[in-house]
Design a protein around this motif. Structure first.
Motif, PDB file in Angstrom:
ATOM      1  N   ARG A  19       2.133   1.730  -3.524  1.00  0.00           N
ATOM      2  CA  ARG A  19       1.046   2.227  -4.360  1.00  0.00           C
ATOM      3  C   ARG A  19       0.830   3.718  -4.118  1.00  0.00           C
ATOM      4  N   ASP A  61      -6.846  -3.118  -7.160  1.00  0.00           N
ATOM      5  CA  ASP A  61      -5.459  -2.752  -6.909  1.00  0.00           C
ATOM      6  C   ASP A  61      -5.012  -1.541  -7.712  1.00  0.00           C
ATOM      7  N   SER A  79       0.831  -1.210   0.000  1.00  0.00           N
ATOM      8  CA  SER A  79       0.000   0.000   0.000  1.00  0.00           C
ATOM      9  C   SER A  79       0.866   1.261   0.000  1.00  0.00           C
TER      10      SER A  79
END
Length: 158
Positions: A5, A43, A2
């Motif tokens: 990202r 995602d 995460s």
């Protein structure tokens, strides 16, 4: 994952805002895309990049504009404007009108850019100008200037 990202989203949104004064995005229904395509979209960071770009554009007094969710952007030839019906598997297409070979994603980006520019011009937010320095050049850069009318200026003129 995460954090990676989020870092990627920050870097991409920063790059977008640094490279342009007007950022045009397509309003995507990401939740419906997640239901349709599942984890592949879950995602994805499209929504996060859009939010961060909007935030960074506002911080730097740049224009951020979203075209409508139902505005057609996919399958439009950027050369002639011909509409094509494409499936999700069609990544490239050849225009039936002008014969140019197009990348689906690149032509969609150009269509979003053109629609966003026309929306901003129609709303009176920006005006297209031709700089004197480009009059004799064969390749011209798009140049816009903010509309000179501020909200309430018509009262002052009257």
């Amino acid at each position: 994952m995460s954090r990676q990202r989020l870092d990627f989203a920050h870097k991409i949104s920063r790059q977008i805002i640094n490279e342009t004064d007007i950022a045009c995005f397509e309003n995507l229904n990401v939740k419906a895309m997640q239901k349709f395509n599942g984890s592949m979209v879950a995602d994805n960071v499209m929504g996060l990049i859009t939010q961060l770009s909007k935030y960074k554009a506002e911080l730097e007094d740049k224009l951020y504009h979203e075209i409508g969710r139902f505005e057609k952007s996919t399958g439009i030839c950027p050369e002639c404007g011909q509409n094509h019906v494409l499936t999700l598997n069609d990544r490239y297409f050849t225009c039936v009108a002008c014969g140019t070979h197009q990348n689906r994603d690149l032509s969609s980006a150009k269509s979003i850019e053109k629609t966003g520019e026309l929306d901003l011009i129609a709303a009176g937010i920006v005006a297209r100008v031709a700089p004197v320095s480009q009059e004799k050049q064969s390749v011209k850069t798009k140049v816009f200037e903010l509309s000179k009318l501020d909200f309430g200026s018509e009262k002052e003129a009257a």
